[in-house]
Motif scaffolding. Structure first.
Motif, PDB file in Angstrom:
ATOM      1  N   GLN A  43       0.838  -1.203   0.000  1.00  0.00           N
ATOM      2  CA  GLN A  43       0.000   0.000   0.000  1.00  0.00           C
ATOM      3  C   GLN A  43       0.871   1.251   0.000  1.00  0.00           C
ATOM      4  O   GLN A  43       0.583   2.233  -0.689  1.00  0.00           O
ATOM      5  CB  GLN A  43      -0.895  -0.010   1.240  1.00  0.00           C
ATOM      6  CG  GLN A  43      -1.820   1.174   1.357  1.00  0.00           C
ATOM      7  CD  GLN A  43      -2.710   1.066   2.589  1.00  0.00           C
ATOM      8  OE1 GLN A  43      -3.774   0.448   2.557  1.00  0.00           O
ATOM      9  NE2 GLN A  43      -2.277   1.625   3.696  1.00  0.00           N
ATOM     10  N   ARG A  47       1.083   2.067  -3.678  1.00  0.00           N
ATOM     11  CA  ARG A  47      -0.256   2.637  -3.540  1.00  0.00           C
ATOM     12  C   ARG A  47      -1.316   1.595  -3.910  1.00  0.00           C
ATOM     13  O   ARG A  47      -2.356   1.912  -4.509  1.00  0.00           O
ATOM     14  CB  ARG A  47      -0.413   3.891  -4.399  1.00  0.00           C
ATOM     15  CG  ARG A  47       0.502   5.020  -3.968  1.00  0.00           C
ATOM     16  CD  ARG A  47       0.241   6.279  -4.761  1.00  0.00           C
ATOM     17  NE  ARG A  47       1.135   7.359  -4.329  1.00  0.00           N
ATOM     18  CZ  ARG A  47       1.154   8.570  -4.866  1.00  0.00           C
ATOM     19  NH1 ARG A  47       0.321   8.861  -5.852  1.00  0.00           N
ATOM     20  NH2 ARG A  47       1.992   9.490  -4.430  1.00  0.00           N
ATOM     21  N   ASP A  49      -4.274  -1.041  -3.518  1.00  0.00           N
ATOM     22  CA  ASP A  49      -5.521  -1.146  -2.755  1.00  0.00           C
ATOM     23  C   ASP A  49      -5.568  -2.555  -2.191  1.00  0.00           C
ATOM     24  O   ASP A  49      -5.675  -3.539  -2.927  1.00  0.00           O
ATOM     25  CB  ASP A  49      -6.711  -0.898  -3.689  1.00  0.00           C
ATOM     26  CG  ASP A  49      -8.034  -0.853  -2.943  1.00  0.00           C
ATOM     27  OD1 ASP A  49      -8.239  -1.707  -2.052  1.00  0.00           O
ATOM     28  OD2 ASP A  49      -8.865   0.010  -3.257  1.00  0.00           O
ATOM     29  N   ARG A  83     -12.642   4.820  -2.510  1.00  0.00           N
ATOM     30  CA  ARG A  83     -11.342   4.766  -1.844  1.00  0.00           C
ATOM     31  C   ARG A  83     -10.809   6.168  -1.583  1.00  0.00           C
ATOM     32  O   ARG A  83     -10.342   6.480  -0.482  1.00  0.00           O
ATOM     33  CB  ARG A  83     -10.358   3.976  -2.722  1.00  0.00           C
ATOM     34  CG  ARG A  83      -8.954   3.839  -2.131  1.00  0.00           C
ATOM     35  CD  ARG A  83      -8.089   2.936  -2.997  1.00  0.00           C
ATOM     36  NE  ARG A  83      -7.875   3.464  -4.327  1.00  0.00           N
ATOM     37  CZ  ARG A  83      -8.166   2.809  -5.444  1.00  0.00           C
ATOM     38  NH1 ARG A  83      -8.705   1.610  -5.415  1.00  0.00           N
ATOM     39  NH2 ARG A  83      -7.921   3.379  -6.617  1.00  0.00           N
ATOM     40  N   ARG A  84     -10.914   7.057  -2.593  1.00  0.00           N
ATOM     41  CA  ARG A  84     -10.369   8.401  -2.486  1.00  0.00           C
ATOM     42  C   ARG A  84     -11.188   9.276  -1.534  1.00  0.00           C
ATOM     43  O   ARG A  84     -10.617  10.055  -0.750  1.00  0.00           O
ATOM     44  CB  ARG A  84     -10.304   9.048  -3.876  1.00  0.00           C
ATOM     45  CG  ARG A  84      -9.653  10.427  -3.876  1.00  0.00           C
ATOM     46  CD  ARG A  84      -9.641  11.058  -5.254  1.00  0.00           C
ATOM     47  NE  ARG A  84     -10.997  11.351  -5.744  1.00  0.00           N
ATOM     48  CZ  ARG A  84     -11.587  10.721  -6.747  1.00  0.00           C
ATOM     49  NH1 ARG A  84     -10.944   9.742  -7.371  1.00  0.00           N
ATOM     50  NH2 ARG A  84     -12.799  11.031  -7.146  1.00  0.00           N
ATOM     51  N   GLN A  88      -9.574   6.566   2.236  1.00  0.00           N
ATOM     52  CA  GLN A  88      -8.304   7.258   2.464  1.00  0.00           C
ATOM     53  C   GLN A  88      -8.414   8.414   3.449  1.00  0.00           C
ATOM     54  O   GLN A  88      -7.516   8.580   4.300  1.00  0.00           O
ATOM     55  CB  GLN A  88      -7.710   7.712   1.129  1.00  0.00           C
ATOM     56  CG  GLN A  88      -7.222   6.541   0.280  1.00  0.00           C
ATOM     57  CD  GLN A  88      -6.723   6.959  -1.084  1.00  0.00           C
ATOM     58  OE1 GLN A  88      -6.968   8.089  -1.539  1.00  0.00           O
ATOM     59  NE2 GLN A  88      -6.023   6.067  -1.768  1.00  0.00           N
ATOM     60  N   ARG A  91      -8.395   6.929   6.827  1.00  0.00           N
ATOM     61  CA  ARG A  91      -7.053   6.419   7.148  1.00  0.00           C
ATOM     62  C   ARG A  91      -6.130   7.559   7.557  1.00  0.00           C
ATOM     63  O   ARG A  91      -5.338   7.431   8.500  1.00  0.00           O
ATOM     64  CB  ARG A  91      -6.489   5.663   5.947  1.00  0.00           C
ATOM     65  CG  ARG A  91      -5.123   5.001   6.204  1.00  0.00           C
ATOM     66  CD  ARG A  91      -4.658   4.246   4.961  1.00  0.00           C
ATOM     67  NE  ARG A  91      -5.640   3.213   4.632  1.00  0.00           N
ATOM     68  CZ  ARG A  91      -5.985   2.894   3.385  1.00  0.00           C
ATOM     69  NH1 ARG A  91      -5.468   3.541   2.354  1.00  0.00           N
ATOM     70  NH2 ARG A  91      -6.874   1.935   3.158  1.00  0.00           N
ATOM     71  N   ARG A  92      -6.229   8.686   6.856  1.00  0.00           N
ATOM     72  CA  ARG A  92      -5.361   9.825   7.183  1.00  0.00           C
ATOM     73  C   ARG A  92      -5.677  10.368   8.576  1.00  0.00           C
ATOM     74  O   ARG A  92      -4.768  10.716   9.332  1.00  0.00           O
ATOM     75  CB  ARG A  92      -5.521  10.921   6.131  1.00  0.00           C
ATOM     76  CG  ARG A  92      -4.796  10.630   4.819  1.00  0.00           C
ATOM     77  CD  ARG A  92      -4.703  11.868   3.951  1.00  0.00           C
ATOM     78  NE  ARG A  92      -6.015  12.307   3.481  1.00  0.00           N
ATOM     79  CZ  ARG A  92      -6.568  11.893   2.345  1.00  0.00           C
ATOM     80  NH1 ARG A  92      -5.936  11.031   1.576  1.00  0.00           N
ATOM     81  NH2 ARG A  92      -7.748  12.354   1.968  1.00  0.00           N
TER      82      ARG A  92
END
Length: 208
Positions: A43, A47, A49, A83-84, A88, A91-92
């Motif tokens: 990942q 990058r 998935d 995902r975007r 994500q 996750r950030r």
């Protein structure tokens, strides 16, 4: 409706949905030694998935299907917005909370809640991917023997590397893929023994 038809309907009603099978496979495979870190490394470096990686492995190990480049492109396009925009950002936030020096019990509790939401978002994504596989699998040709897991993983690497392979750490990526390949072979061996055990149980019950 005849007895055979009723039996088939009953079996279908009791059979787990593909979505559920994919989720349980993903959880089980991810918990194998070294797999979680290998996935996180991919990942970070590619990058990649992780949900798509795990679906590719499920197709290979559980359905004897070797996904091709166009399949990975379709899968990626299918979930890229989710995902975007959802996975994500969660996750950030989780990662940011982990690194804050002013972390407190309340901060850690918040981080755990967000971690749970991130996992739920990944589960939703994996369900979408499973739906794609359920729709397309009947039209795919199964491999006569076992899928070559190295080819499966190489296709995954090629997809996520894209046009940027020159700047990648091939040695580190290769090490991560080797861990996944080893775990996949262990899974295959365990599945073989389980299937043989089930056959023996059926045979014993028939002769009881």
């Amino acid at each position: 409706m005849d007895r055979a038809a009723r039996s088939r309907n009953a079996d279908a009603a009791e059979a787990p949905e593909l979505e559920e099978l994919v989720w349980h496979f993903a959880l089980s495979f991810y918990r194998r030694p070294g797999v979680a870190q290998a996935c996180l490394d991919l990942q970070e470096m590619l990058r990649a998935d992780i949900d798509i990686v795990l679906l590719g492995l499920f197709a290979a190990l559980e359905r004897n299907l070797l996904l091709d480049a166009s399949s990975y492109a379709e899968l990626d396009a299918l979930v890229k917005d989710w995902r975007r925009e959802i996975v994500q950002p969660l996750r950030r936030i989780r990662t940011s909370l982990k690194s804050k020096p002013e972390a407190s019990p309340a901060t850690r509790e918040l981080r755990e809640r967000i971690k749970g939401e991130e996992l739920e978002a990944e589960k939703i994504e994996l369900a979408v991917l499973a739906g794609w596989l359920d729709q397309h699998a009947p039209r795919m040709a199964k491999v006569a023997e076992h899928v070559d897991i190295d080819i499966c993983l190489d296709r995954i690497r090629t997809h996520f590397a894209g046009d940027h392979s020159d700047g990648l750490d091939d040695q580190a990526i290769g090490a991560a893929l080797a861990i996944l390949a080893g775990a996949a072979r262990e899974h295959r061996i365990e599945k073989f023994h389980t299937n043989n055990s089930d056959i023996e149980d059926i045979q014993r019950s028939r002769h009881a």
